[in-house]
Design a protein around this motif. Structure first.
Motif, PDB file in Angstrom:
ATOM      1  N   TRP A   1       2.308  -6.009   8.601  1.00 18.34           N
ATOM      2  CA  TRP A   1       3.635  -6.633   8.548  1.00 18.34           C
ATOM      3  C   TRP A   1       4.486  -5.904   7.523  1.00 18.34           C
ATOM      4  CZ3 TRP A   1       6.358  -9.150   4.579  1.00 18.34           C
ATOM      5  CH2 TRP A   1       7.532  -9.803   4.986  1.00 18.34           C
ATOM      6  N   LYS A   2       5.716  -5.592   7.912  1.00 17.45           N
ATOM      7  CA  LYS A   2       6.616  -4.863   7.029  1.00 17.45           C
ATOM      8  C   LYS A   2       7.895  -5.678   6.848  1.00 17.45           C
ATOM      9  CE  LYS A   2       6.286  -1.196   9.698  1.00 17.45           C
ATOM     10  NZ  LYS A   2       6.406   0.188  10.231  1.00 17.45           N
ATOM     11  N   PRO A   3       8.295  -5.949   5.606  1.00 11.55           N
ATOM     12  CA  PRO A   3       9.393  -6.881   5.351  1.00 11.55           C
ATOM     13  C   PRO A   3      10.755  -6.404   5.816  1.00 11.55           C
ATOM     14  CG  PRO A   3       8.699  -5.822   3.320  1.00 11.55           C
ATOM     15  CD  PRO A   3       7.676  -5.470   4.364  1.00 11.55           C
ATOM     16  N   GLN A   4      10.928  -5.088   5.999  1.00 15.91           N
ATOM     17  CA  GLN A   4      12.252  -4.606   6.397  1.00 15.91           C
ATOM     18  C   GLN A   4      12.702  -5.213   7.734  1.00 15.91           C
ATOM     19  OE1 GLN A   4      10.779  -2.527   3.285  1.00 15.91           O
ATOM     20  NE2 GLN A   4       9.840  -2.125   5.251  1.00 15.91           N
TER      21      GLN A   4
ATOM     22  N   TYR B   1      15.977   1.096   7.437  1.00 17.58           N
ATOM     23  CA  TYR B   1      15.280   2.015   8.339  1.00 17.58           C
ATOM     24  C   TYR B   1      14.497   3.060   7.538  1.00 17.58           C
ATOM     25  CZ  TYR B   1      14.850   5.665  11.984  1.00 17.58           C
ATOM     26  OH  TYR B   1      14.387   6.616  12.858  1.00 17.58           O
ATOM     27  N   ASN B   2      15.141   3.634   6.544  1.00 18.21           N
ATOM     28  CA  ASN B   2      14.452   4.611   5.697  1.00 18.21           C
ATOM     29  C   ASN B   2      13.242   3.987   5.012  1.00 18.21           C
ATOM     30  OD1 ASN B   2      16.213   6.766   6.194  1.00 18.21           O
ATOM     31  ND2 ASN B   2      17.603   6.149   4.558  1.00 18.21           N
ATOM     32  N   ALA B   3      13.421   2.792   4.484  1.00 17.20           N
ATOM     33  CA  ALA B   3      12.325   2.122   3.771  1.00 17.20           C
ATOM     34  C   ALA B   3      11.162   1.807   4.699  1.00 17.20           C
ATOM     35  CB  ALA B   3      12.839   0.838   3.118  1.00 17.20           C
ATOM     36  N   ASP B   4      11.473   1.424   5.920  1.00 16.01           N
ATOM     37  CA  ASP B   4      10.403   1.080   6.855  1.00 16.01           C
ATOM     38  C   ASP B   4       9.579   2.306   7.224  1.00 16.01           C
ATOM     39  OD1 ASP B   4       9.843  -1.642   8.080  1.00 16.01           O
ATOM     40  OD2 ASP B   4       9.442  -0.330   9.785  1.00 16.01           O
ATOM     41  N   LEU B   5      10.245   3.438   7.354  1.00 17.54           N
ATOM     42  CA  LEU B   5       9.529   4.676   7.676  1.00 17.54           C
ATOM     43  C   LEU B   5       8.664   5.155   6.512  1.00 17.54           C
ATOM     44  CD1 LEU B   5      12.248   6.718   9.612  1.00 17.54           C
ATOM     45  CD2 LEU B   5      10.358   5.387  10.550  1.00 17.54           C
ATOM     46  N   GLN B   6       8.963   4.685   5.304  1.00 18.03           N
ATOM     47  CA  GLN B   6       8.168   5.063   4.132  1.00 18.03           C
ATOM     48  C   GLN B   6       6.925   4.202   3.969  1.00 18.03           C
ATOM     49  OE1 GLN B   6      11.272   4.536   1.240  1.00 18.03           O
ATOM     50  NE2 GLN B   6      11.706   6.719   1.084  1.00 18.03           N
ATOM     51  N   GLU B   7       6.809   3.136   4.752  1.00 22.09           N
ATOM     52  CA  GLU B   7       5.677   2.226   4.599  1.00 22.09           C
ATOM     53  C   GLU B   7       4.357   2.910   4.936  1.00 22.09           C
ATOM     54  OE1 GLU B   7       5.618  -0.694   3.352  1.00 22.09           O
ATOM     55  OE2 GLU B   7       7.399  -1.863   3.854  1.00 22.09           O
ATOM     56  N   ALA B   8       3.288   2.375   4.365  1.00 19.23           N
ATOM     57  CA  ALA B   8       1.955   2.907   4.627  1.00 19.23           C
ATOM     58  C   ALA B   8       1.601   2.752   6.101  1.00 19.23           C
ATOM     59  CB  ALA B   8       0.923   2.180   3.764  1.00 19.23           C
TER      60      ALA B   8
ATOM     61  N   GLY C   1       0.795  -1.222   0.000  1.00 18.90           N
ATOM     62  CA  GLY C   1       0.000   0.000   0.000  1.00 18.90           C
ATOM     63  C   GLY C   1       0.825   1.269   0.000  1.00 18.90           C
ATOM     64  N   THR C   2       2.120   1.152   0.264  1.00 15.99           N
ATOM     65  CA  THR C   2       2.988   2.329   0.302  1.00 15.99           C
ATOM     66  C   THR C   2       2.988   3.074  -1.034  1.00 15.99           C
ATOM     67  OG1 THR C   2       4.418   1.318   1.973  1.00 15.99           O
ATOM     68  CG2 THR C   2       5.359   3.115   0.680  1.00 15.99           C
ATOM     69  N   LEU C   3       3.005   2.328  -2.136  1.00 26.13           N
ATOM     70  CA  LEU C   3       3.045   2.948  -3.456  1.00 26.13           C
ATOM     71  C   LEU C   3       1.648   3.234  -4.007  1.00 26.13           C
ATOM     72  CD1 LEU C   3       6.019   0.968  -5.024  1.00 26.13           C
ATOM     73  CD2 LEU C   3       6.033   3.131  -3.774  1.00 26.13           C
ATOM     74  N   ALA C   4       0.653   2.986  -3.182  1.00 27.73           N
ATOM     75  CA  ALA C   4      -0.711   3.394  -3.544  1.00 27.73           C
ATOM     76  C   ALA C   4      -1.007   4.792  -3.026  1.00 27.73           C
ATOM     77  CB  ALA C   4      -1.725   2.399  -2.975  1.00 27.73           C
TER      78      ALA C   4
END
Length: 373
Positions: A323-326, A311-318, A203-206
């Motif tokens: 569950w977040k893969p990072q 860390y940066n990628a996880d903060l960008q998540e929706a 959903g992050t890229l939605a």
């Protein structure tokens, strides 16, 4: 098969705080729409929706449609295997829960260097081959969350695997920790077809930043943000299926509208995607450039840039994503190299950093974030 698969991990719910309370009437409507538009691939797993996804598959799909009208995939996660007998117990329960005699695709779930020894300890690869030989599974493979080098090892040691499921999206394509492009290239080199998971990054890229939305609209006013992400993944030559975790009918209608007659991104459209990546990454928390000067000479062997990128990628998540893969990528890497919390504060990294980042402080932030969750 058409390239869009229905991922059954984030289903419509009657209670937003309880994924097991599945909105069956809406799910049935989504299943009907999916099949009516010519799509057939459904992907579930043992633990999805608090162990209720497979039961929902039976009620919404298997009990209502002929077996030859759909393709069903499910998975075995080794965390639930405590003995050799558990493999068959879970498999047989999955058949009962879904109501099918056989699975079209069956995966060993979320392989990484951390859990790979357990899959070997319980002889799961040979066990899965036997299931295929017995006609209980038609195609065997695994989903994967680790780096490209380890994927090469797994595919080399198990060359009979027929497909691999990888996390691929345009934001992770060149990500140092997730290595989506490198993993895709490893699978392609082994001539193993790829199923894509997380094409919209949960959903992050939605829900992209306004600047990215404006960019996309300037090129194609009628394309949704998720459509850019799914088209990117589906256009890769060695990808034969892209899973989308559709959680309402609106998402279903959007995805099926452009995936019925998929047109891969043009060179210009691909360039637009790379501009979107730059815009998204411009707001990252730790502006590390991944020069890796800090890694050489680190007495604790901490892969600092990789941890910062995760860390940066996880903060960008929706927001609100279950569950977040990072987290898994961090855990896998930390099991083989130094953890962020292993930093002894020697200061070597900060002395060589061309960006003059307060690396030791950032490592404490990363440790607090990933190791305390």
């Amino acid at each position: 098969m058409k390239k869009l698969g229905f991922g059954l991990m984030r289903l419509p719910t009657l209670d937003p705080n309880d994924p097991s309370k599945i909105d069956m009437e809406q799910l049935k409507q989504m299943v009907d729409t999916f099949l009516e538009k010519g799509f057939t691939y459904f992907d579930t797993a043992w633990m999805y929706c608090k162990f209720q996804s497979e039961r929902a598959v039976k009620e919404a799909l298997v009990d209502r449609y002929p077996r030859d009208s759909f393709t069903l995939a499910t998975k075995l996660h080794v965390n639930y295997v405590k003995s050799l007998e558990d493999r068959d117990r879970i498999f047989n329960e999955q058949r009962a829960k879904t109501g099918v005699e056989f699975f079209d695709y069956y995966l060993l779930h979320a392989i990484s260097r951390e859990c790979y020894p357990k899959y070997n300890e319980f002889d799961c690869f040979r066990w899965l081959r036997e299931k295929k030989e017995a006609g209980l599974v038609r195609h065997i493979g695994f989903s994967y969350h680790d780096n490209a080098e380890f994927l090469d090892r797994v595919l080399t040691e198990h060359p009979y695997m027929e497909f691999v499921q990888l996390q691929i999206n345009y934001l992770d394509w060149e990500h140092d920790g997730i290595q989506a492009r490198q993993c895709y290239e490893v699978a392609t080199r082994h001539k193993v077809p790829v199923i894509v998971m997380e094409p919209v990054k949960g959903g992050t890229l939605a829900k992209v930043p306004a600047s990215v939305e404006k960019l996309f609209r300037s090129v194609h006013p009628d394309w949704s943000a998720p459509s850019w992400a799914i088209r990117f993944a589906a256009g890769l030559e060695n990808v034969f299926m892209v899973l989308s975790g559709m959680s309402n009918l609106e998402q279903m209608l959007d995805n099926t509208s452009y995936m019925q007659e998929l047109q891969p991104l043009t060179a210009q459209e691909t360039n637009t995607v790379w501009k979107a990546v730059e815009l998204i990454n411009s707001g990252i928390a730790i502006p590390c450039t991944n020069c890796a000067y800090c890694v050489d000479g680190c007495p604790m062997s901490i892969p600092i840039p990789t941890y910062f990128s995760l860390y940066n990628a996880d903060l960008q998540e929706a927001e609100g994503k279950e569950w977040k893969p990072q987290e898994a990528y961090y855990s896998n890497l930390a099991s083989a190299q130094g953890k962020a919390s292993d930093c002894i504060g020697c200061g070597h990294c900060e002395g060589v950093c061309p960006q003059h980042l307060p690396i030791m402080r950032h490592l404490r932030e990363v440790a607090d974030y990933f190791e305390e969750q």
